[in-house]
Design a protein around this motif. Structure first.
Motif, PDB file in Angstrom:
ATOM      1  N   LEU A 175      16.923   1.287   8.127  1.00 52.84           N
ATOM      2  CA  LEU A 175      16.509   0.143   8.944  1.00 52.84           C
ATOM      3  C   LEU A 175      16.379  -1.126   8.108  1.00 52.84           C
ATOM      4  O   LEU A 175      16.680  -2.226   8.590  1.00 52.84           O
ATOM      5  CB  LEU A 175      15.191   0.449   9.654  1.00 52.84           C
ATOM      6  CG  LEU A 175      15.249   1.555  10.708  1.00 52.84           C
ATOM      7  CD1 LEU A 175      13.847   1.901  11.193  1.00 52.84           C
ATOM      8  CD2 LEU A 175      16.148   1.164  11.868  1.00 52.84           C
ATOM      9  N   LEU A 176      15.970  -0.974   6.871  1.00 54.60           N
ATOM     10  CA  LEU A 176      15.788  -2.125   5.987  1.00 54.60           C
ATOM     11  C   LEU A 176      17.116  -2.702   5.506  1.00 54.60           C
ATOM     12  O   LEU A 176      17.289  -3.917   5.469  1.00 54.60           O
ATOM     13  CB  LEU A 176      14.927  -1.721   4.783  1.00 54.60           C
ATOM     14  CG  LEU A 176      14.619  -2.801   3.759  1.00 54.60           C
ATOM     15  CD1 LEU A 176      13.818  -3.937   4.393  1.00 54.60           C
ATOM     16  CD2 LEU A 176      13.854  -2.209   2.588  1.00 54.60           C
ATOM     17  N   LEU A 229      12.237   2.866  -2.212  1.00 56.49           N
ATOM     18  CA  LEU A 229      13.206   2.348  -1.244  1.00 56.49           C
ATOM     19  C   LEU A 229      14.146   1.352  -1.913  1.00 56.49           C
ATOM     20  O   LEU A 229      15.356   1.369  -1.685  1.00 56.49           O
ATOM     21  CB  LEU A 229      12.494   1.660  -0.074  1.00 56.49           C
ATOM     22  CG  LEU A 229      11.906   2.543   1.011  1.00 56.49           C
ATOM     23  CD1 LEU A 229      11.214   1.696   2.071  1.00 56.49           C
ATOM     24  CD2 LEU A 229      12.965   3.406   1.645  1.00 56.49           C
ATOM     25  N   LEU A 230      13.583   0.494  -2.729  1.00 59.26           N
ATOM     26  CA  LEU A 230      14.380  -0.501  -3.440  1.00 59.26           C
ATOM     27  C   LEU A 230      15.406   0.180  -4.345  1.00 59.26           C
ATOM     28  O   LEU A 230      16.591  -0.161  -4.328  1.00 59.26           O
ATOM     29  CB  LEU A 230      13.469  -1.413  -4.264  1.00 59.26           C
ATOM     30  CG  LEU A 230      14.157  -2.390  -5.201  1.00 59.26           C
ATOM     31  CD1 LEU A 230      14.915  -3.437  -4.419  1.00 59.26           C
ATOM     32  CD2 LEU A 230      13.160  -3.031  -6.126  1.00 59.26           C
ATOM     33  N   MET A 261       6.887   7.331   9.499  1.00 62.73           N
ATOM     34  CA  MET A 261       8.330   7.292   9.661  1.00 62.73           C
ATOM     35  C   MET A 261       8.985   7.793   8.371  1.00 62.73           C
ATOM     36  O   MET A 261       8.548   7.461   7.274  1.00 62.73           O
ATOM     37  CB  MET A 261       8.775   5.858   9.969  1.00 62.73           C
ATOM     38  CG  MET A 261      10.256   5.714  10.143  1.00 62.73           C
ATOM     39  SD  MET A 261      10.833   4.029  10.486  1.00 62.73           S
ATOM     40  CE  MET A 261       9.876   3.581  11.900  1.00 62.73           C
ATOM     41  N   ASN A 262      10.018   8.548   8.514  1.00 59.45           N
ATOM     42  CA  ASN A 262      10.781   9.098   7.406  1.00 59.45           C
ATOM     43  C   ASN A 262      11.299   7.966   6.506  1.00 59.45           C
ATOM     44  O   ASN A 262      11.781   6.947   6.997  1.00 59.45           O
ATOM     45  CB  ASN A 262      11.942   9.900   8.002  1.00 59.45           C
ATOM     46  CG  ASN A 262      12.819  10.549   6.980  1.00 59.45           C
ATOM     47  OD1 ASN A 262      13.089   9.999   5.923  1.00 59.45           O
ATOM     48  ND2 ASN A 262      13.283  11.732   7.314  1.00 59.45           N
ATOM     49  N   GLU A 263      11.226   8.153   5.187  1.00 57.65           N
ATOM     50  CA  GLU A 263      11.661   7.105   4.255  1.00 57.65           C
ATOM     51  C   GLU A 263      13.163   6.842   4.323  1.00 57.65           C
ATOM     52  O   GLU A 263      13.605   5.722   4.079  1.00 57.65           O
ATOM     53  CB  GLU A 263      11.239   7.448   2.832  1.00 57.65           C
ATOM     54  CG  GLU A 263       9.761   7.230   2.605  1.00 57.65           C
ATOM     55  CD  GLU A 263       9.370   7.327   1.142  1.00 57.65           C
ATOM     56  OE1 GLU A 263      10.240   7.622   0.297  1.00 57.65           O
ATOM     57  OE2 GLU A 263       8.193   7.095   0.856  1.00 57.65           O
ATOM     58  N   ILE A 264      13.940   7.839   4.658  1.00 57.30           N
ATOM     59  CA  ILE A 264      15.389   7.632   4.793  1.00 57.30           C
ATOM     60  C   ILE A 264      15.666   6.721   5.991  1.00 57.30           C
ATOM     61  O   ILE A 264      16.507   5.829   5.919  1.00 57.30           O
ATOM     62  CB  ILE A 264      16.135   8.976   4.913  1.00 57.30           C
ATOM     63  CG1 ILE A 264      16.011   9.738   3.596  1.00 57.30           C
ATOM     64  CG2 ILE A 264      17.590   8.766   5.294  1.00 57.30           C
ATOM     65  CD1 ILE A 264      16.543  11.141   3.620  1.00 57.30           C
ATOM     66  N   TYR A 318      10.651  -0.729  13.263  1.00 49.94           N
ATOM     67  CA  TYR A 318      10.260  -0.926  11.865  1.00 49.94           C
ATOM     68  C   TYR A 318      10.313  -2.405  11.499  1.00 49.94           C
ATOM     69  O   TYR A 318       9.384  -2.949  10.931  1.00 49.94           O
ATOM     70  CB  TYR A 318      11.173  -0.103  10.951  1.00 49.94           C
ATOM     71  CG  TYR A 318      10.831  -0.194   9.485  1.00 49.94           C
ATOM     72  CD1 TYR A 318       9.645   0.334   8.995  1.00 49.94           C
ATOM     73  CD2 TYR A 318      11.702  -0.802   8.595  1.00 49.94           C
ATOM     74  CE1 TYR A 318       9.331   0.251   7.646  1.00 49.94           C
ATOM     75  CE2 TYR A 318      11.400  -0.883   7.241  1.00 49.94           C
ATOM     76  CZ  TYR A 318      10.214  -0.358   6.774  1.00 49.94           C
ATOM     77  OH  TYR A 318       9.911  -0.444   5.437  1.00 49.94           O
ATOM     78  N   LEU A 319      11.417  -3.057  11.840  1.00 51.44           N
ATOM     79  CA  LEU A 319      11.579  -4.482  11.566  1.00 51.44           C
ATOM     80  C   LEU A 319      11.397  -5.285  12.849  1.00 51.44           C
ATOM     81  O   LEU A 319      11.678  -4.794  13.938  1.00 51.44           O
ATOM     82  CB  LEU A 319      12.986  -4.775  11.026  1.00 51.44           C
ATOM     83  CG  LEU A 319      13.410  -4.125   9.721  1.00 51.44           C
ATOM     84  CD1 LEU A 319      14.871  -4.455   9.434  1.00 51.44           C
ATOM     85  CD2 LEU A 319      12.529  -4.575   8.572  1.00 51.44           C
TER      86      LEU A 319
END
Length: 165
Positions: A9-10, A136-137, A1-4, A75-76
């Motif tokens: 989603l996060l 991501l953080l 899955m794309n990091e963006i 994702y979540l």
């Protein structure tokens, strides 16, 4: 899955939780979380802006609307969304508590506390049980103040907030 996509989603559940809690201000009757009580220093624990209704709206919206994009991307989990939303509200409450201790009035801008308290608490809780990738953080922390400012200004223009920050 794309990091963006992963980043979106996060951060979506905490963003929704934090942003939707303000809707409680539209209710005719609100009940302060601190019951109007003062802390040991004589100042309010949280203030009138932190209510049971705001917590309920924030956690509910953050969980349900925060989880919704995962129906397509998976994702979540729903539990992840709930924990992220709840932690975001706790982070916001912690920020309000700190602001009261620093004698900052309700609505007073306190960068970066106002912009990051909800997100950092949510990401901290998430990182306790899932691996959180540093890029991501960092992306979330860098983007959040900009997004927060823009959404607060929009809420101000929509008369959902009294201040544009």
């Amino acid at each position: 899955m794309n990091e963006i996509v992963q980043l979106f989603l996060l951060i979506w559940p905490p963003y929704v939780a934090n942003g939707s809690a303000v809707l409680a201000a539209r209710l005719r009757r609100r009940h302060p979380l601190d019951f109007g009580k003062n802390f040991l220093d004589g100042r309010r624990i949280f203030g009138d802006g932190k209510t049971f209704e705001g917590v309920a709206i924030g956690v509910s919206a953050g969980t349900l609307l925060g989880y919704a994009p995962n129906l397509a991307y998976s994702y979540l989990t729903l539990l992840d969304a709930f924990l992220l939303a709840t932690a975001a509200i706790v982070g916001d409450l912690l920020g309000a508590f700190v602001k009261r201790r620093l004698c900052m009035p309700r609505g007073y801008p306190a960068f970066p506390l106002d912009q990051l308290d909800f997100l950092l608490m949510a990401l901290l809780v998430y990182s306790l049980y899932r691996e959180l990738h540093i890029p991501l953080l960092l992306a979330a922390v860098v983007l959040t103040p900009v997004i927060h400012r823009a959404t607060n200004y929009a809420a101000y223009k929509l008369r959902l907030k009294k201040e544009p920050w």
